[in-house]
Design a protein around this motif. Structure first.
Motif, short mmCIF file in Angstrom:
data_model
loop_
_atom_site.label_atom_id
_atom_site.label_comp_id
_atom_site.label_asym_id
_atom_site.label_seq_id
_atom_site.Cartn_x
_atom_site.Cartn_y
_atom_site.Cartn_z
N GLN A 460 0.83 -1.20 0.00
CA GLN A 460 0.00 0.00 0.00
C GLN A 460 0.86 1.25 0.00
OE1 GLN A 460 -2.51 -0.61 3.43
NE2 GLN A 460 -3.93 -1.97 2.33
N SER A 461 1.95 1.22 0.76
CA SER A 461 2.86 2.36 0.79
C SER A 461 3.54 2.57 -0.56
CB SER A 461 3.91 2.16 1.89
OG SER A 461 4.84 3.21 1.90
N ALA A 462 3.95 1.45 -1.20
CA ALA A 462 4.64 1.55 -2.50
C ALA A 462 3.73 2.14 -3.57
CB ALA A 462 5.13 0.18 -2.93
N LEU A 463 2.42 1.92 -3.45
CA LEU A 463 1.47 2.38 -4.46
C LEU A 463 0.86 3.74 -4.12
CD1 LEU A 463 -0.45 -0.95 -5.17
CD2 LEU A 463 1.36 0.09 -6.54
N ARG A 464 1.23 4.31 -3.01
CA ARG A 464 0.64 5.59 -2.61
C ARG A 464 1.05 6.69 -3.57
NH1 ARG A 464 1.04 8.46 3.40
NH2 ARG A 464 -0.35 10.23 2.91
N ASP A 465 0.07 7.46 -4.00
CA ASP A 465 0.33 8.51 -4.98
C ASP A 465 -0.61 9.68 -4.70
OD1 ASP A 465 1.22 9.99 -7.10
OD2 ASP A 465 0.28 8.74 -8.64
N ASP A 466 -0.21 10.52 -3.77
CA ASP A 466 -1.03 11.69 -3.44
C ASP A 466 -0.11 12.85 -3.08
OD1 ASP A 466 -0.23 11.31 -0.71
OD2 ASP A 466 -1.89 9.90 -0.43
N ALA A 467 -0.72 13.94 -2.68
CA ALA A 467 0.06 15.14 -2.41
C ALA A 467 1.02 14.95 -1.25
CB ALA A 467 -0.88 16.31 -2.14
N ALA A 468 0.66 14.07 -0.33
CA ALA A 468 1.48 13.89 0.87
C ALA A 468 2.70 13.01 0.62
CB ALA A 468 0.64 13.29 1.99
N ALA A 469 2.56 12.02 -0.24
CA ALA A 469 3.67 11.07 -0.44
C ALA A 469 3.48 10.30 -1.74
CB ALA A 469 3.75 10.09 0.73
N ARG A 470 4.60 9.90 -2.31
CA ARG A 470 4.57 9.05 -3.50
C ARG A 470 5.42 7.83 -3.20
NH1 ARG A 470 7.53 11.38 -6.98
NH2 ARG A 470 6.78 10.45 -8.91
N GLY A 471 4.80 6.64 -3.35
CA GLY A 471 5.46 5.41 -2.99
C GLY A 471 6.54 5.01 -3.96
N GLY A 500 13.39 7.03 -41.15
CA GLY A 500 12.85 8.25 -40.56
C GLY A 500 12.92 8.21 -39.05
N ASP A 501 12.56 9.33 -38.44
CA ASP A 501 12.61 9.44 -36.99
C ASP A 501 11.45 10.30 -36.54
OD1 ASP A 501 13.45 9.08 -34.46
OD2 ASP A 501 15.23 10.35 -34.61
N ALA A 502 11.15 10.22 -35.25
CA ALA A 502 10.05 11.00 -34.70
C ALA A 502 10.29 11.18 -33.23
CB ALA A 502 8.73 10.28 -34.95
N SER A 503 9.63 12.13 -32.64
CA SER A 503 9.87 12.38 -31.23
C SER A 503 8.67 13.04 -30.58
CB SER A 503 11.10 13.24 -31.04
OG SER A 503 10.89 14.50 -31.67
N ILE A 504 8.69 13.05 -29.24
CA ILE A 504 7.67 13.69 -28.45
C ILE A 504 8.36 14.75 -27.59
CG2 ILE A 504 5.90 13.38 -26.67
CD1 ILE A 504 5.80 10.46 -27.53
N PRO A 505 7.93 15.99 -27.65
CA PRO A 505 8.56 16.98 -26.80
C PRO A 505 8.38 16.62 -25.33
CG PRO A 505 7.18 18.02 -28.49
CD PRO A 505 6.90 16.56 -28.53
N ARG A 506 9.46 16.61 -24.60
CA ARG A 506 9.45 16.23 -23.20
C ARG A 506 8.47 17.08 -22.40
NH1 ARG A 506 12.90 13.93 -19.49
NH2 ARG A 506 12.98 14.91 -17.44
N GLU A 507 8.39 18.38 -22.74
CA GLU A 507 7.58 19.28 -21.93
C GLU A 507 6.09 18.96 -22.04
OE1 GLU A 507 8.59 21.25 -25.87
OE2 GLU A 507 9.61 20.13 -24.31
N GLN A 508 5.67 18.16 -23.02
CA GLN A 508 4.25 17.86 -23.19
C GLN A 508 3.80 16.67 -22.38
OE1 GLN A 508 2.47 17.84 -26.97
NE2 GLN A 508 3.28 19.83 -27.58
N ILE A 509 4.72 16.00 -21.68
CA ILE A 509 4.34 14.81 -20.91
C ILE A 509 4.62 15.06 -19.44
CG2 ILE A 509 4.70 12.35 -20.57
CD1 ILE A 509 5.59 12.12 -23.42
N SER A 510 3.57 14.97 -18.66
CA SER A 510 3.73 15.05 -17.20
C SER A 510 3.57 13.66 -16.63
CB SER A 510 2.68 15.98 -16.59
OG SER A 510 2.69 15.88 -15.19
N THR A 511 4.58 13.18 -15.91
CA THR A 511 4.48 11.83 -15.36
C THR A 511 3.81 11.80 -14.01
OG1 THR A 511 6.67 12.03 -14.36
CG2 THR A 511 6.55 11.10 -16.57
N SER A 512 3.55 12.94 -13.41
CA SER A 512 2.84 12.98 -12.14
C SER A 512 1.38 13.29 -12.42
CB SER A 512 3.45 14.05 -11.23
OG SER A 512 4.78 13.75 -10.94
N VAL A 513 0.59 12.24 -12.67
CA VAL A 513 -0.80 12.43 -13.08
C VAL A 513 -1.71 11.89 -12.02
CG1 VAL A 513 -0.21 12.35 -15.50
CG2 VAL A 513 -0.81 10.25 -14.34
#
Length: 513
Positions: A460-471, A500-513
């Motif tokens: 439960q601690s490892a999966l915690r994902d809120d403003a107080a803590a991230r597991g 060919g090549d392609a990419s995703i701008p880093r700034e468009q992805i937020s990993t804290s969702v």
């Protein structure tokens, strides 16, 4: 070039239910994690029959895209419906593994097509049996991760055994050390899966694993469906051995709704409602749940001994039964032939037999369940520990023997091994005594229950994902996504591959969702 608001993640499990389900859970977890991204696509690859089954059962999803890779089992000397190990007798599993390498060409062509179409994958996440995908991705400049549904410790022992084959070098020994993983030593001969026990370096399994495991070094890292807090020793092995990143992101499990929708219809199985109704009649912490997974079963003599132990224990039990070794485990169960005469009549009321499949997640979450007699498959272990349920271990194959070691004496302490494998002598009285140790008011039983609750709290601690803590598991998944994004950003300014090549701008992805 692809538009800057598109993200494509490719996932590719081996063709076995025990691999497809964890990958599906991971894909749905990633979909939820990255749900704020516009035009997110998770491309789920597999062979035609497996994709067809998923098409008929998957819940609606805006991101998950099921894609077939061409594969004809009959071209490889396999039955025409052998897209999945569930349809194969054990001796043909190695042939399916070798046949799966024929997917390399179609896989590479698919990736090249994605790149040429402006949809270069952010990353590819592939099975532990698909090491060759790492080599393909390295050639094409695509970020790659191996995904393991096994524990870090269990897979470390399994990997080290294949790399070193210590039993072959000392054929008369009953115990072996792992020269590159002393933390997993010694290994007893009874813990060797049949494939390793019979391996000599030239057999089908050895040849496959020599190529498969060596290719892991081409990967950018390994995702583990486990928790760092109780599985750190095994995770450290892979960091040291391969020099790659390791991300423990578990438990990643299907929700009960998704689990039911992706389980093949089994008219002889029990519905969640039927099992819950029966469990509702039982006192708290009174029932032993018995199940050995979708690919395992007991020998007929062992089944008789277990039935005798359950009857003589006087404990309530829910047992998922399958025909014994030597029979089609998906066939109808003949209680008259494989259980003691009169067993069902004598245990009526306190015992429930369920053929082939039961809603395991709901059963383990029920307050009436006191303990779980299991083959120690890691998915089952995680489902049990997530509910604080202690384990009675009867490992059968692969890394299950080492999962049991981790759970019993490797720092978890929530398991008692009751038997090992499909050979050797198993006695009802010894089984009964261990059932009573785990379920009764013994010092060991109380300690197992305490340690199972501690493991639940760690999860439960490892999966915690809120403003107080991230597991720890939440942070590990963020770090994985961040690493893939960084690699994509670097590729924009680096060498281009031919298509060919392609990419995703880093700034468009937020990993804290």
């Amino acid at each position: 070039m692809m538009e800057e608001d598109q993200t494509n993640i490719v996932v590719f499990p081996f063709m076995a239910q025990g691999h497809i389900i964890p990958f599906l859970a991971l894909a749905l977890h990633l979909e939820s994690k990255l749900r704020r991204l516009p035009n997110l696509t998770i491309t789920f690859l597999n062979t035609p029959l497996n994709i067809a089954k998923l098409h008929s059962s998957l819940p609606p999803s805006t991101a998950l895209r099921l894609v077939e890779l061409p594969f004809r089992p009959s071209d490889h000397g396999l039955p025409p419906d052998a897209d999945n190990t569930n349809a194969l007798p054990y001796p043909l599993v190695a042939r399916l593994l070798h046949a799966s390498t024929s997917l390399r060409g179609p896989f590479r062509d698919l990736l090249l097509g994605l790149v040429a179409g402006g949809r270069k994958p952010l990353c590819v996440i592939a099975d532990i049996f698909f090491g060759w995908t790492a080599t393909v991705c390295r050639e094409l400049g695509i970020f790659h991760a191996v995904f393991s549904g096994a524990s870090g410790f269990g897979l470390a022992c399994y990997y080290s055994l294949w790399v070193n084959l210590p039993h072959w070098k000392k054929p008369d020994a009953v115990e072996f050390s792992l020269p590159d993983f002393q933390e997993g030593s010694p290994v007893h001969v009874s813990q060797l899966p049949l494939t390793i026990l019979e391996a000599d370096g030239t057999d089908e399994w050895s040849v496959f694993q020599a190529s498969n495991l060596s290719a892991w070094a081409d990967s950018n890292g390994i995702l583990f469906n486990t928790v760092a807090e109780f599985d750190g020793v095994g995770l450290s092995y892979f960091r040291r051995k391969l020099g790659v990143e390791v991300w423990p992101v578990g438990p990643v499990l299907l929700s009960e709704k998704n689990r039911r929708s992706t389980t093949p219809s089994r008219p002889d199985g029990a519905s969640p409602e039927q099992c819950t109704a029966w469990l509702d009649t039982k006192p708290p912490k009174s029932v032993l749940y018995v199940s050995f997974g979708s690919m395992n079963t007991l020998t007929a003599p062992h089944m008789m001994e277990l039935a005798t132990a359950l009857e003589s224990s006087g404990r309530d039990f829910l047992w998922v039964v399958r025909p014994p070794v030597g029979h089609d485990i998906n066939a109808e169960f003949d209680a008259g032939a494989w259980l003691p005469e009169g067993f069902e009549r004598r245990t009526a009321g306190r015992g429930l037999l369920v053929e082939r499949w039961a809603p395991q997640a709901e059963i383990l979450a029920h307050g009436a369940v006191a303990a779980f007699l299991t083959h120690c498959g890691w998915n089952s272990v995680l489902e049990a520990l997530s509910n604080g349920v202690p384990l009675l271990g009867w490992p059968m194959a692969a890394e299950q023997f080492f999962n049991a070691s981790l759970l019993e004496g490797g720092g978890v302490g929530a398991c008692l091994e009751v038997a090992r494998g499909r050979s050797g002598e198993v006695r009802a009285e010894a089984l009964r005594e261990k059932i009573e140790t785990a379920m009764g008011e013994t010092e060991r039983g109380r300690e197992m229950r305490r340690r199972a609750r501690e493991a639940r709290d760690m999860i439960q601690s490892a999966l915690r994902d809120d403003a107080a803590a991230r597991g720890s598991s939440v942070r590990a998944l963020d770090e994985f996504i961040d690493a893939a994004m960084s690699a994509m950003a670097e590729s924009r300014n680096g060498p281009k591959i031919s298509n060919g090549d392609a990419s995703i701008p880093r700034e468009q992805i937020s990993t804290s969702v």
